[in-house]
Write an enzyme that holds these catalytic residues in place. Sequence first.
Site, PDB file in Angstrom:
ATOM      1  N   TYR A  54      19.388   0.119  25.719  1.00  0.00           N
ATOM      2  CA  TYR A  54      19.583  -0.692  24.788  1.00  0.00           C
ATOM      3  C   TYR A  54      19.398  -0.210  23.302  1.00  0.00           C
ATOM      4  O   TYR A  54      19.781  -0.921  22.202  1.00  0.00           O
ATOM      5  CB  TYR A  54      18.605  -2.000  24.756  1.00  0.00           C
ATOM      6  N   HIS A 109      18.402   0.835  36.405  1.00  0.00           N
ATOM      7  CA  HIS A 109      19.359  -0.047  35.733  1.00  0.00           C
ATOM      8  C   HIS A 109      20.554  -0.382  36.615  1.00  0.00           C
ATOM      9  O   HIS A 109      20.634  -1.790  36.535  1.00  0.00           O
ATOM     10  CB  HIS A 109      19.650   0.441  34.196  1.00  0.00           C
TER      11      HIS A 109
END
Length: 261
Positions: A54, A109
Amino acid sequence: MSAVPTAPIAARDGSATIPLLGLGTWQARGDEVYRAVRTALDLGYRHVDTATMYGNEADIGRALADSGVRDEVFVTTKCPPDRLGREDETLEESLRQLGLERVDLWLVHWPPHGESGSLRMWERLVAAREAGRAASIGVSNYSPELIDELTQATGVTPAIDQIPWSPSDHDPALVAELERRGVLLEGYSAFKRTDMADPVLDRVARAHGATPQQVVLAWHLRRGFVVIPKSVRRERLEANLAAVDLRLTDDEVSAIDALGR
Ligand SMILES: NC(=O)c1ccc[n+]([C@@H]2O[C@H](COP(=O)([O-])OP(=O)(O)OC[C@H]3O[C@@H](n4cnc5c(N)ncnc54)[C@H](OP(=O)(O)O)[C@@H]3O)[C@@H](O)[C@H]2O)c1
């Protein structure tokens, strides 16, 4: 306002809990995410979800440091699959940017390519937990079968699976499969994956003087699913948190369940 409900989460010391409602931060960066996290923590959020990918861990770290409540906040970050072989450095960099000695939850992830890649990355997460750099470890975007491969090879089951989830994704068979393995279900993109004009959500929302978004969140909490709505706007952060006070009836929960598969 009521306290945000929590769930026990498998941790090395065996005594951790995770707030069922947290703040998502994907696509929020810089001062925008700094302000969102500061506001959320002022309002009473105590759970923030981020990821190496991010690009906002340093901004979140600043917000945590300035908040005065850093030690109370449950922080999740995630290791991207392309960091295979560089997991330890990736976590150290996350910790440095977040300004933490350890994260509460570190996730893969999404599955790295190939069975052995997934396993090799999981072994580094297990090592990070042993070293006290992550209190709990888990995965994201994994099937129960892939989770079994990790458990069989290492004896350590992921504490959580963070997956796309919303009333329209509700799948009792998958819920049961995760439950059977002792894996918490954490949903993401609850709003993006929901048709807010759905008549069932509309009816329930009207009955409570609430919004469909609040109904979606209240349904997660009632079902025991972790949910991490993202917002950078104060009024929405406030409204999303207020969903903890929305009590759905059993009939309403069943009607929302039926929006799934
Ligand atoms: N593990 C993974 O692969 C994965 C993938 C996707 C997401 N995630 C995590 O899950 C979090 C949540 O998912 P998401 O960000 O994809 O989507 P989401 O939380 O379902 O939706 C976020 C969107 O809804 C808006 N919004 C927030 N509260 C609202 C409200 N009360 N009324 C109307 N609109 C509202 C936000 O806009 P404003 O910000 O302008 O309010 C934003 O556009 C992410 O931020 C991330 O932390 C993980």
